[in-house]
Design an enzyme around this catalytic site. Structure first.
Site, PDB file in Angstrom:
ATOM      1  N   SER A 174      43.624  33.756  34.814  1.00 35.19           N
ATOM      2  CA  SER A 174      43.627  34.779  33.771  1.00 35.19           C
ATOM      3  C   SER A 174      44.968  35.502  33.779  1.00 35.19           C
ATOM      4  CB  SER A 174      42.507  35.798  34.007  1.00 35.19           C
ATOM      5  OG  SER A 174      42.560  36.839  33.046  1.00 35.19           O
ATOM      6  N   TYR A 192      38.475  42.176  39.407  1.00 33.33           N
ATOM      7  CA  TYR A 192      38.589  40.912  38.688  1.00 33.33           C
ATOM      8  C   TYR A 192      40.027  40.410  38.714  1.00 33.33           C
ATOM      9  CZ  TYR A 192      38.790  37.736  34.668  1.00 33.33           C
ATOM     10  OH  TYR A 192      39.001  36.658  33.842  1.00 33.33           O
TER      11      TYR A 192
END
Length: 287
Positions: A171, A182
């Site tokens: 990501s 995250y």
């Protein structure tokens, strides 16, 4: 960032990438495992691999994966000589789950040529000081360990056959607001990719990754966690959306087709001289 349930209005009406039949035959004779395949990017990748002639094993912890696999199988039947489509349920947050999924995939398909490690996704959206220790650990278990465990489970098989490709889905949110755990997890995925590529290359195994930006997706059939409820939680989530779009030079979210196209390219022989590389697929946002 991988997928979102609600795309910003500035992404509406944008053209998607070429459809999944654009490279028919590219994966003929290949067996591809796709994790997190019940929805979102994983499902789009599985559909495209099957449409391009590859055998697919869809892996997810949700029972929905079997229904999705049936749809992929039915769609692939429209092409000459469709390859087999299988599905496996497993909890990839544990090594036992990853090992069981790998063994089941080999038993079903006979071999594994490509693994697409797609499991992960933001569970909560809030400034770091508001996370509990339990939430931090759950985010890391969700977005780091499935890739870590699957790489460990499948690597001996790929080394033994002296060929294979691992495509990790990272990501660009390693530089993003309101999701530090995250971001840390996806930073770990980047590190797995670059470090493992060094070890795997002498065995004929490539390790690569994409780094998706914000991506339009249908509403999730199985939620990762609680949706924003309070006005404050909604505002924190909106900050993620705004920052994601503002960071993109193209000022929009991507599509599932655009993400799947990049993953399938890296998984294919067209990328045979690429390893240890992380490809941002985020409209110019490098993370």
């Amino acid at each position: 960032m991988t997928t979102t349930d609600t795309a910003p209005s500035r992404a509406a009406g944008r053209r998607t990438a070429a459809g999944p039949s654009a490279h028919r035959g590219r994966f003929t004779g290949r067996s591809v495992v796709v994790t997190g395949a019940a929805q979102g990017i994983g499902r789009a990748v599985a559909e495209r691999i099957a449409a391009e002639g590859g055998g697919v094993v869809l892996v997810d912890r949700a029972e929905l994966v079997h229904e999705v696999a049936a749809g992929v199988r039915e769609a692939a039947a429209a092409y000459p000589d469709p390859a087999p489509v299988h599905s496996v349920t497993a909890d990839l947050e544990t090594f036992d789950g990853a090992q069981a999924a790998t063994e089941a995939a080999i038993a079903a398909a006979g071999r594994i040529d490509v693994v697409v490690n797609n499991v992960g996704g933001t569970i909560w959206a809030k400034p770091y000081e508001h996370y509990t220790p339990e939430e931090i650990e759950k985010e890391v278990r969700r977005s780091l360990f499935p890739t870590l465990w699957m790489c460990r489970a499948v690597l001996p098989h790929l080394i033994a056959q002296r060929t294979g490709t691992i495509v990790n889905v990272g990501s660009v949110a390693t530089r993003g607001v309101n999701r530090v755990p995250y971001a840390a997890s996806k930073g770990g995925v980047r590190a797995i990719t670059t470090a493992l590529a060094l070890e795997a290359a002498p065995h004929g195994v490539r390790v690569v990754a994409t780094a998706p930006g914000g991506t339009e997706a249908p509403a999730r059939a199985v939620q990762r966690g609680p949706l924003p409820q309070t006005e404050q939680e909604k505002a924190w989530y909106q900050q993620i959306v705004d920052q994601t779009v503002d960071s993109s030079l193209m000022k929009r979210y991507g599509t599932l087709d655009e993400q799947a196209a990049a993953i399938c390219f890296l998984a294919s022989d067209e990328a045979s001289y690429i390893t240890g590389t992380i490809l941002p697929v985020a409209g110019g946002d490098l993370g």
